[in-house]
Design an enzyme around this catalytic site. Structure first.
Site, PDB file in Angstrom:
ATOM      1  N   GLU A 279       0.998  -1.157  -0.146  1.00  0.00           N
ATOM      2  CA  GLU A 279       0.014  -0.198  -0.067  1.00  0.00           C
ATOM      3  C   GLU A 279       0.793   1.293   0.076  1.00  0.00           C
ATOM      4  O   GLU A 279       0.720   2.119   0.999  1.00  0.00           O
ATOM      5  CB  GLU A 279      -0.848   0.106   1.257  1.00  0.00           C
ATOM      6  CG  GLU A 279      -1.965  -0.957   1.410  1.00  0.00           C
ATOM      7  CD  GLU A 279      -2.679  -0.849   2.822  1.00  0.00           C
ATOM      8  OE1 GLU A 279      -2.257  -0.246   3.596  1.00  0.00           O
ATOM      9  OE2 GLU A 279      -3.585  -1.516   2.688  1.00  0.00           O
ATOM     10  N   GLY A 281       2.210   4.971  -0.677  1.00  0.00           N
ATOM     11  CA  GLY A 281       1.543   6.425  -0.962  1.00  0.00           C
ATOM     12  C   GLY A 281       2.883   7.104  -1.476  1.00  0.00           C
ATOM     13  O   GLY A 281       2.972   7.413  -2.600  1.00  0.00           O
ATOM     14  N   TYR A 323       4.777  18.517  10.378  1.00  0.00           N
ATOM     15  CA  TYR A 323       5.816  17.261  10.808  1.00  0.00           C
ATOM     16  C   TYR A 323       7.489  18.252  10.765  1.00  0.00           C
ATOM     17  O   TYR A 323       8.178  17.276  11.009  1.00  0.00           O
ATOM     18  CB  TYR A 323       5.812  16.171   9.785  1.00  0.00           C
ATOM     19  CG  TYR A 323       4.340  15.927   9.456  1.00  0.00           C
ATOM     20  CD1 TYR A 323       3.409  15.287  10.357  1.00  0.00           C
ATOM     21  CD2 TYR A 323       3.895  15.876   7.986  1.00  0.00           C
ATOM     22  CE1 TYR A 323       2.123  14.883   9.919  1.00  0.00           C
ATOM     23  CE2 TYR A 323       2.432  15.623   7.679  1.00  0.00           C
ATOM     24  CZ  TYR A 323       1.818  15.046   8.690  1.00  0.00           C
ATOM     25  OH  TYR A 323       0.391  14.798   8.239  1.00  0.00           O
ATOM     26  N   CYS A 349      -1.028  34.299   8.096  1.00  0.00           N
ATOM     27  CA  CYS A 349      -0.935  34.983   9.280  1.00  0.00           C
ATOM     28  C   CYS A 349      -0.661  33.969  10.501  1.00  0.00           C
ATOM     29  O   CYS A 349      -1.801  34.046  11.453  1.00  0.00           O
ATOM     30  CB  CYS A 349      -1.927  36.009   9.736  1.00  0.00           C
ATOM     31  SG  CYS A 349      -1.807  37.427   8.291  1.00  0.00           S
TER      32      CYS A 349
HETATM   33  N1  LLP Z   1      -1.519   2.414   4.524  1.00  0.00           N
HETATM   34  C1  LLP Z   1      -2.256   2.751   5.457  1.00  0.00           C
HETATM   35  C2  LLP Z   1      -3.018   2.082   6.510  1.00  0.00           C
HETATM   36  C3  LLP Z   1      -1.846   4.152   5.952  1.00  0.00           C
HETATM   37  O1  LLP Z   1      -2.424   4.616   6.886  1.00  0.00           O
HETATM   38  C4  LLP Z   1      -0.972   5.106   4.951  1.00  0.00           C
HETATM   39  C5  LLP Z   1      -0.459   6.350   5.450  1.00  0.00           C
HETATM   40  C6  LLP Z   1      -0.355   4.289   3.951  1.00  0.00           C
HETATM   41  C7  LLP Z   1      -0.711   2.895   3.758  1.00  0.00           C
HETATM   42  C8  LLP Z   1       0.538   4.926   3.008  1.00  0.00           C
HETATM   43  O2  LLP Z   1       1.810   5.308   3.685  1.00  0.00           O
HETATM   44  P1  LLP Z   1       3.277   5.721   2.831  1.00  0.00           P
HETATM   45  O3  LLP Z   1       3.453   4.756   1.875  1.00  0.00           O
HETATM   46  O4  LLP Z   1       2.700   6.781   2.058  1.00  0.00           O
HETATM   47  O5  LLP Z   1       4.189   5.978   3.890  1.00  0.00           O
HETATM   48  N2  LLP Z   1       0.848  13.213   6.027  1.00  0.00           N
HETATM   49  C9  LLP Z   1       1.884  12.415   6.613  1.00  0.00           C
HETATM   50  C10 LLP Z   1       1.789  10.819   6.077  1.00  0.00           C
HETATM   51  C11 LLP Z   1       0.559  10.195   6.777  1.00  0.00           C
HETATM   52  C12 LLP Z   1       0.678   8.608   6.370  1.00  0.00           C
HETATM   53  C13 LLP Z   1      -0.702   8.201   6.805  1.00  0.00           C
HETATM   54  N3  LLP Z   1      -0.957   6.758   6.354  1.00  0.00           N
HETATM   55  C14 LLP Z   1       3.045  13.065   5.781  1.00  0.00           C
HETATM   56  O6  LLP Z   1       2.908  14.009   5.019  1.00  0.00           O
HETATM   57  O7  LLP Z   1       4.194  12.550   5.979  1.00  0.00           O
END
Ligand code: LLP
Length: 424
Positions: A279, A281, A323, A349
């Site tokens: 999964e 992202g 973050y 602001c």
């Molecule tokens: N699967 C699940 C169940 C998740 O909660 C997430 C991300 C992913 C996959 C994908 O994770 P990745 O491969 O992108 O690390 N907004 C934060 C990141 C939050 C991630 C939330 N869950 C940032 O900008 O660093």
């Protein structure tokens, strides 16, 4: 690896000069590269296909939360990519972008009954159950429909990891997943219900993880539980390995490669005879996007501090404020001259509207175009209209062509969404 390169000193997105794009569309604007998305997906697909014995016909389900633009999703869908979703809205986006239901995974800590019902009707591949109460609600919803959706139990392996405490999800005190010790009983309960079909386990321990060790520990925990469940006579045929692999925001060269990550997963799962799911992202989308912005002015204080005030703010790119995230900032037109330290700030602001302190950069001038690199994941999706700034638009590049894939609202559009209460 990405496709934002300089040609004759000017930064291009694939074949498109960002200066011309900024003239045409204005700033701030997110710009995504099809070639980069495609390359990252292909690397992961090829790596997974190298290990069919250990990983089965592995599903790659892009975490829609990272970048939910319909054209980005459609680009990935055409390549065969699935979708990891966490809301009815994300399922609808994935379907609209052309992801077939049987490649959509529905995860999330708080799915409503209505969302569970929608997911069943949409025929999603798998619903990842994150708690005992949620399992009970799904059973009730499915019973009402005479359905038996396929599910995985998301376990919390108590391996926390990630680039920042705010993006760690796998620790015992995090809200995500079923405590490891409770998972076998819950799995057995699901198996005993005619209204759900438990097929496997899932985990996701955090995001921006830059070493394989915590991921390996989590995968080993899934493996151990698989063997446990099987010893109890329960069938386990799928393991959803989550996302989380980090990307080189700082240009690091020591991050695990996609091939190493997948090979590690294959090593751990070898002989289990399961179908794996990934999964990702950030891994697919982060380096496929930049946020293009213009310098409004340089404020130079008497004490020598220099603020480069950009037309992009924390409402457009939240990650640094949320973050302390690092995004490289590069001038679109190459500049000579000794590097100068700037505080890179937006026009909002709020004192958190600061992208970096004392960042060394080639000299900047009012009117210069700059690009925040690595902004394709968790960038536009987190944007807001805070300070009544129209939502930042998005452009997709493919070779020499480009398209506005989410337009910049006009001020009239923005105000028209708010009908005045009829007593005012
Ligand atoms: N699967 C699940 C169940 C998740 O909660 C997430 C991300 C992913 C996959 C994908 O994770 P990745 O491969 O992108 O690390 N907004 C934060 C990141 C939050 C991630 C939330 N869950 C940032 O900008 O660093």
């Amino acid at each position: 690896m990405h496709h934002f390169d300089r040609i004759n000193g000017a930064l291009h997105a694939e074949g498109v000069p960002l200066e011309a794009l900024a003239e045409a569309v204005g700033t701030p604007v997110y710009v995504y590269s099809t070639a980069t998305l495609t390359r990252h997906y292909a690397l992961l697909r090829e790596a997974a296909d190298t290990h069919p014995g250990a990983l089965g016909d592995a599903l790659i389900a892009f975490a829609v939360k990272a970048n939910s633009n319909l054209s980005v999703l459609a680009t990935l869908a055409r390549l065969g990519c699935g979708a990891d979703t966490v809301s009815e809205g994300e399922i609808r986006r994935a379907l609209k972008a052309g992801v077939p239901g049987d490649r959509i995974v529905f995860s999330g800590v708080g799915k409503t009954d209505a969302e569970l019902a929608f997911a069943i009707e949409a025929g999603v591949r798998q619903i990842n159950i994150e708690s005992a109460v949620e399992l009970d609600r799904l059973i009730a919803v499915a019973a009402g429909k005479g359905a038996a959706p396929e599910i995985a139990i998301r376990v919390n392996p108590d391996v926390g990891a990630g680039g920042h405490a705010k993006i760690t999800t796998g620790g015992a005190t995090d809200k995500f997943g079923v405590p490891f010790a409770d998972a076998p009983a819950l799995y057995a309960r699901a198996a005993a219900s005619p209204h759900v079909t438990p097929l496997g386990l899932a985990c996701h321990i955090g995001s921006q993880i830059t070493t394989l060790a915590p991921l390996e520990a989590a995968f080993r925990a899934l493996k151990a539980m698989t063997l446990d469940l099987r010893a109890q006579g329960l069938a386990v045929s799928r393991l959803d390995l989550g996302g989380g692999l980090g990307v080189p925001y700082h240009g690091q060269s020591d991050l695990p490669s996609i091939a190493d990550y997948v090979a590690m997963a294959a090593r751990v799962l070898e002989g289990l005879n399961v179908e794996a799911a990934f999964e990702p992202g950030r891994l697919l989308a982060a380096n496929a996007g930049v946020l293009l912005s213009r310098v409004i002015q340089i404020n130079e204080r008497g004490d020598g501090r220099r603020f480069a005030v950009l037309d992009a703010g924390m409402n457009d790119l939240m990650r640094p404020a949320l973050y302390d995230a690092f995004h490289d900032l590069v001038p679109v037109r190459a500049r000579d001259g000794e590097p100068v330290a700037y505080d890179l700030v937006g026009p909002i602001c709020e004192s958190t509207d600061i992208f970096a302190r004392d960042r060394l950069s080639p000299p900047l001038r009012a009117g210069d175009l700059v690009a925040f690199m690595g902004a394709g994941a968790y960038g536009a999706v987190l944007a807001s209209e805070y300070n009544s700034r129209p939502l930042v638009p998005e452009v997709l590049i493919d070779g020499d062509r480009w398209a506005i894939v989410r337009g910049r609202p006009t001020y009239e559009d923005m105000l028209a969404r708010e009908p005045r209460a009829d007593w005012l």
